[in-house]
Write a protein that holds these residues in place. Structure first.
Motif, mmCIF file in Angstrom:
data_model
loop_
_atom_site.group_PDB
_atom_site.id
_atom_site.type_symbol
_atom_site.label_atom_id
_atom_site.label_comp_id
_atom_site.label_asym_id
_atom_site.label_seq_id
_atom_site.Cartn_x
_atom_site.Cartn_y
_atom_site.Cartn_z
ATOM 1 N N ALA A 35 40.897 33.998 0.898
ATOM 2 C CA ALA A 35 42.303 34.814 1.056
ATOM 3 C C ALA A 35 43.188 34.676 1.803
ATOM 4 C CB ALA A 35 41.709 35.731 2.200
ATOM 5 N N ASP A 36 43.139 33.049 1.900
ATOM 6 C CA ASP A 36 44.278 32.297 2.245
ATOM 7 C C ASP A 36 45.463 33.176 2.994
ATOM 8 O OD1 ASP A 36 46.376 30.360 1.535
ATOM 9 O OD2 ASP A 36 47.384 31.353 0.225
ATOM 10 N N VAL A 37 44.606 33.291 4.152
ATOM 11 C CA VAL A 37 44.833 33.396 5.253
ATOM 12 C C VAL A 37 45.038 32.449 6.572
ATOM 13 C CG1 VAL A 37 42.985 35.232 5.913
ATOM 14 C CG2 VAL A 37 45.507 35.375 7.487
ATOM 15 N N ASN A 38 45.353 31.968 7.277
ATOM 16 C CA ASN A 38 45.404 31.125 8.173
ATOM 17 C C ASN A 38 45.035 31.567 9.823
ATOM 18 O OD1 ASN A 38 47.308 31.733 10.302
ATOM 19 N ND2 ASN A 38 48.872 30.722 8.912
ATOM 20 N N ALA A 39 44.022 30.957 11.112
ATOM 21 C CA ALA A 39 43.221 31.203 11.848
ATOM 22 C C ALA A 39 44.441 31.979 12.376
ATOM 23 C CB ALA A 39 43.218 29.831 12.352
ATOM 24 N N VAL A 40 45.954 31.839 12.409
ATOM 25 C CA VAL A 40 46.667 32.440 13.351
ATOM 26 C C VAL A 40 47.237 33.866 13.029
ATOM 27 C CG1 VAL A 40 49.120 31.926 14.417
ATOM 28 C CG2 VAL A 40 47.612 30.328 14.465
ATOM 29 N N THR A 41 47.175 34.119 11.921
ATOM 30 C CA THR A 41 47.471 35.482 11.495
ATOM 31 C C THR A 41 45.934 36.373 11.145
ATOM 32 O OG1 THR A 41 49.136 34.413 9.756
ATOM 33 C CG2 THR A 41 47.698 36.355 8.925
ATOM 34 N N LEU A 42 44.703 35.483 11.089
ATOM 35 C CA LEU A 42 43.851 36.866 11.021
ATOM 36 C C LEU A 42 43.257 36.923 12.223
ATOM 37 C CD1 LEU A 42 41.100 38.220 9.589
ATOM 38 C CD2 LEU A 42 40.045 35.374 9.493
ATOM 39 N N ALA A 43 43.639 36.603 13.430
ATOM 40 C CA ALA A 43 43.470 36.249 14.904
ATOM 41 C C ALA A 43 44.573 37.380 15.024
ATOM 42 C CB ALA A 43 43.577 35.090 15.422
ATOM 43 N N LYS A 44 45.475 37.295 15.141
ATOM 44 C CA LYS A 44 46.507 39.237 15.393
ATOM 45 C C LYS A 44 45.920 39.878 14.619
ATOM 46 C CE LYS A 44 50.814 36.585 16.027
ATOM 47 N NZ LYS A 44 52.195 35.159 15.578
ATOM 48 N N GLN B 94 42.596 40.903 16.259
ATOM 49 C CA GLN B 94 43.003 40.546 17.317
ATOM 50 C C GLN B 94 41.983 40.180 18.759
ATOM 51 O OE1 GLN B 94 42.481 45.286 18.581
ATOM 52 N NE2 GLN B 94 44.487 46.028 17.405
ATOM 53 N N VAL B 95 42.377 39.046 18.082
ATOM 54 C CA VAL B 95 41.228 38.156 18.870
ATOM 55 C C VAL B 95 42.534 36.325 19.192
ATOM 56 C CG1 VAL B 95 39.360 38.546 18.090
ATOM 57 C CG2 VAL B 95 40.279 36.832 16.948
ATOM 58 N N ARG B 96 41.881 35.805 19.939
ATOM 59 C CA ARG B 96 42.722 34.981 19.832
ATOM 60 C C ARG B 96 41.733 33.354 18.554
ATOM 61 N NH1 ARG B 96 41.695 33.213 26.211
ATOM 62 N NH2 ARG B 96 42.810 35.059 26.736
#
Length: 70
Positions: free
Chosen positions: A18-27, A30-32
């Motif tokens: 999906a080419d999404v980074n961990a920070v974006t996916l976390a948001k 709604q997790v860290r």
């Protein structure tokens, strides 16, 4: 209980595809961001509600995520 390695591998593959980074996916989920990394490394498993949100976001079944289907 489902196989941690299967979930971790599939979760990471879906995130990368999906080419999404961990920070974006976390948001989005709604997790860290550390939670995303723990899921990918197999150090932690998502709760049922988070598993549902992951499946919904990536448009896959929860059975796929936990290794009950290919």
């Amino acid at each position: 209980m489902f196989e941690t390695e299967v979930f971790s591998k599939r979760f990471k593959e879906l995130r990368e595809e999906a080419d999404v980074n961990a920070v974006t996916l976390a948001k989005i989920l709604q997790v860290r961001d550390t939670t995303i990394l723990r899921w990918e490394k197999g150090k932690m498993l998502p709760t049922i509600d988070k598993l549902y949100n992951i499946a919904k976001y990536f448009k896959v079944s929860s059975d796929y995520l936990i290794g009950l289907e290919d």
